[in-house]
Scaffold this active site. Structure first.
Site, PDB file in Angstrom:
ATOM      1  N   THR A 177       0.825  -1.224   0.000  1.00 17.68           N
ATOM      2  CA  THR A 177       0.000   0.000   0.000  1.00 17.68           C
ATOM      3  C   THR A 177       0.856   1.270   0.000  1.00 17.68           C
ATOM      4  O   THR A 177       0.318   2.363  -0.202  1.00 17.68           O
ATOM      5  CB  THR A 177      -0.902   0.061   1.251  1.00 17.68           C
ATOM      6  OG1 THR A 177      -0.060  -0.015   2.402  1.00 17.68           O
ATOM      7  CG2 THR A 177      -1.929  -1.053   1.263  1.00 17.68           C
ATOM      8  N   LYS A 178       2.155   1.146   0.228  1.00 15.78           N
ATOM      9  CA  LYS A 178       3.002   2.318   0.415  1.00 15.78           C
ATOM     10  C   LYS A 178       3.294   3.010  -0.929  1.00 15.78           C
ATOM     11  O   LYS A 178       2.942   2.492  -1.984  1.00 15.78           O
ATOM     12  CB  LYS A 178       4.308   1.915   1.116  1.00 15.78           C
ATOM     13  CG  LYS A 178       4.072   1.294   2.495  1.00 15.78           C
ATOM     14  CD  LYS A 178       3.367   2.228   3.439  1.00 15.78           C
ATOM     15  CE  LYS A 178       3.315   1.751   4.871  1.00 15.78           C
ATOM     16  NZ  LYS A 178       2.380   0.631   5.114  1.00 15.78           N
ATOM     17  N   ASN A 179       3.957   4.170  -0.874  1.00 19.10           N
ATOM     18  CA  ASN A 179       4.159   4.959  -2.097  1.00 19.10           C
ATOM     19  C   ASN A 179       5.064   4.261  -3.107  1.00 19.10           C
ATOM     20  O   ASN A 179       5.009   4.565  -4.291  1.00 19.10           O
ATOM     21  CB  ASN A 179       4.697   6.352  -1.753  1.00 19.10           C
ATOM     22  CG  ASN A 179       3.621   7.224  -1.147  1.00 19.10           C
ATOM     23  OD1 ASN A 179       2.761   6.718  -0.439  1.00 19.10           O
ATOM     24  ND2 ASN A 179       3.641   8.516  -1.436  1.00 19.10           N
TER      25      ASN A 179
END
Ligand code: PLP
Length: 394
Positions: free
Chosen positions: A191-193
């Site tokens: 889910t991170k950038n």
């Protein structure tokens, strides 16, 4: 209403990543190796850090950072309560006490809450850059300097974020005291950038701590032991610390090398969509958009709205269900750590201990935000939020 479900988050993985992973698989080198080294070097350069150590999660990175600092039984570590459980769990793993403190209206820990929690047993401060917006680091580093406390930044959300023009994880000119080292852990969870599937990175400017963290990440085996199966390596190694098995693999690094190249583009798209949300909800008194600070770049790992519950006839959980019925996914970041049963039962935390975080928790919803979304998807989210609001206005 849209006819397909829009998830809260999806990774953006292209053909370059797929080709690089395939190359690793075909090469026969699938664990820590040359691509991990390359990824570490490129990440170190991107951040402007002195050292970067790749690990298999941010959780492992935080654990290794605290271990390298010698945190143990009887020690206290200050952690904001509005975070993912792992920030506090790693403190518990070391036999220390996580001292959970309150946050401000911008979701980040306040320097006041940190200072009030400092005791002679405090051994580190762990600020969390919530959602991708840096904390008030000038004030936090000033406290670290005054009380001679190391800072372990949980930058799980903040890869590429900057504070007063300095990327999170690079050496801190505001922290001149050498007895107060700075360590930063990043997450590459999907889910991170940017993502490596699972993965993380630790950065620091401290040579000694960097060496210790590198050893801790792979059994405590002497430097470059990973090379022992190559012609450049040797079978001989020495164990100098009882380390962990937290190393990153080349399959993960293969993803990371290409995700890092795309990171600024991903951040730009997230920021553009965040502006669209800001503008779309500006006229709704039922919704509050995120508070941002002009001296920090917010990279919007998550876009969190707050419901003005006194203006609505439904609560946050019902609001989420209504969004789901309109095919819009969402999430909540986070259940305050001090409210989880383990933390209540083990450390005696109670409802009322962190009133701001508890109030925010009842109000917050993280809306879908990821670079693979289209303008049309963003508009669908906006329409759905406005529809739920107008159906449940008090
Ligand atoms: C604030 C925070 N810290 C730490 C972590 C742990 O990251 P990882 O899954 O890479 O261990 C997360 C993950 O979601 C997080 O949100």
């Amino acid at each position: 209403m849209r006819d397909t479900f829009l998830p809260f988050s999806l990774p953006t993985i292209g053909e370059e990543e797929i080709a690089e992973v395939t190359d690793s698989l075909r090469s026969g080198w699938v664990t820590t190796g040359p691509k991990t080294k390359r990824f570490e070097e490129q990440f170190r350069e991107y951040i402007g850090a002195r050292h970067a150590i790749a690990v298999n999660s941010c959780t492992a990175g935080l654990h290794i950072a605290l271990t390298a600092l010698g945190i143990g039984a009887g020690d206290e570590v200050i952690v904001p309560t509005l975070t993912f459980c792992s920030t506090a769990n790693v403190v518990v793993h070391l036999g220390a006490r996580p001292v959970l403190v309150d946050v401000g209206e911008d979701f980040n820990v306040t320097p006041e809450a940190i200072e009030q929690a400092i005791t002679p047993r405090t051994k580190a401060i762990m600020p969390v850059h919530y959602g991708g917006q840096p904390c008030d680091l000038k004030a936090i580093y000033a406290l670290a300097t005054r009380y001679h406390l190391p800072v372990v930044e949980d930058a799980a959300h903040a890869v590429g974020a900057a504070y007063k023009g300095r990327r999170i994880g690079s050496p801190a000119p505001l922290l001149p005291c050498s007895s107060a080292p700075l360590l930063t852990a990043f997450s590459f969870y999907p889910t991170k950038n940017m993502t490596t599937g699972e993965g993380g990175m630790i950065t620091t400017a401290d040579d000694e701590l960097a060496e210790r963290m590198r050893l801790l990440s792979l059994h405590g085996m002497s430097r470059d032991a990973w090379k022992r199966y190559t012609s450049a390596g040797s079978w001989y190694y020495e164990v100098v610390l009882p380390g962990y098995k937290d190393n990153m693999t080349d399959i993960q690094a293969a993803l990371g090398i290409h995700q890092l190249r795309k990171l600024d583009g991903f951040i730009g798209t997230r920021q553009r969509y965040a502006r669209l949300y800001d503008q779309a909800f500006a006229d709704l008194p039922e919704i509050e958009t995120p508070i941002t600070h002009p001296d920090r770049s917010h990279i919007y790992h998550i876009y969190v709205i707050r419901l003005n519950l006194e203006r609505l006839t439904i609560d946050r959980a019902q609001f989420i269900e209504e969004l789901k019925a309109l095919n819009i996914g969402s999430s909540v970041h986070f259940i305050p750590v001090h409210l989880h049963p383990f933390y209540r039962e083990t450390f005696g935390y109670r409802l009322g201990d962190c009133p701001v975080a508890e109030r925010l928790y009842a109000q917050i919803i993280s809306l879908p935000l990821f670079p693979g979304m289209t303008n049309h998807d963003v508009q669908d989210v906006i329409d759905a939020v406005r529809k739920v609001v107008s159906a449940h206005r008090r």
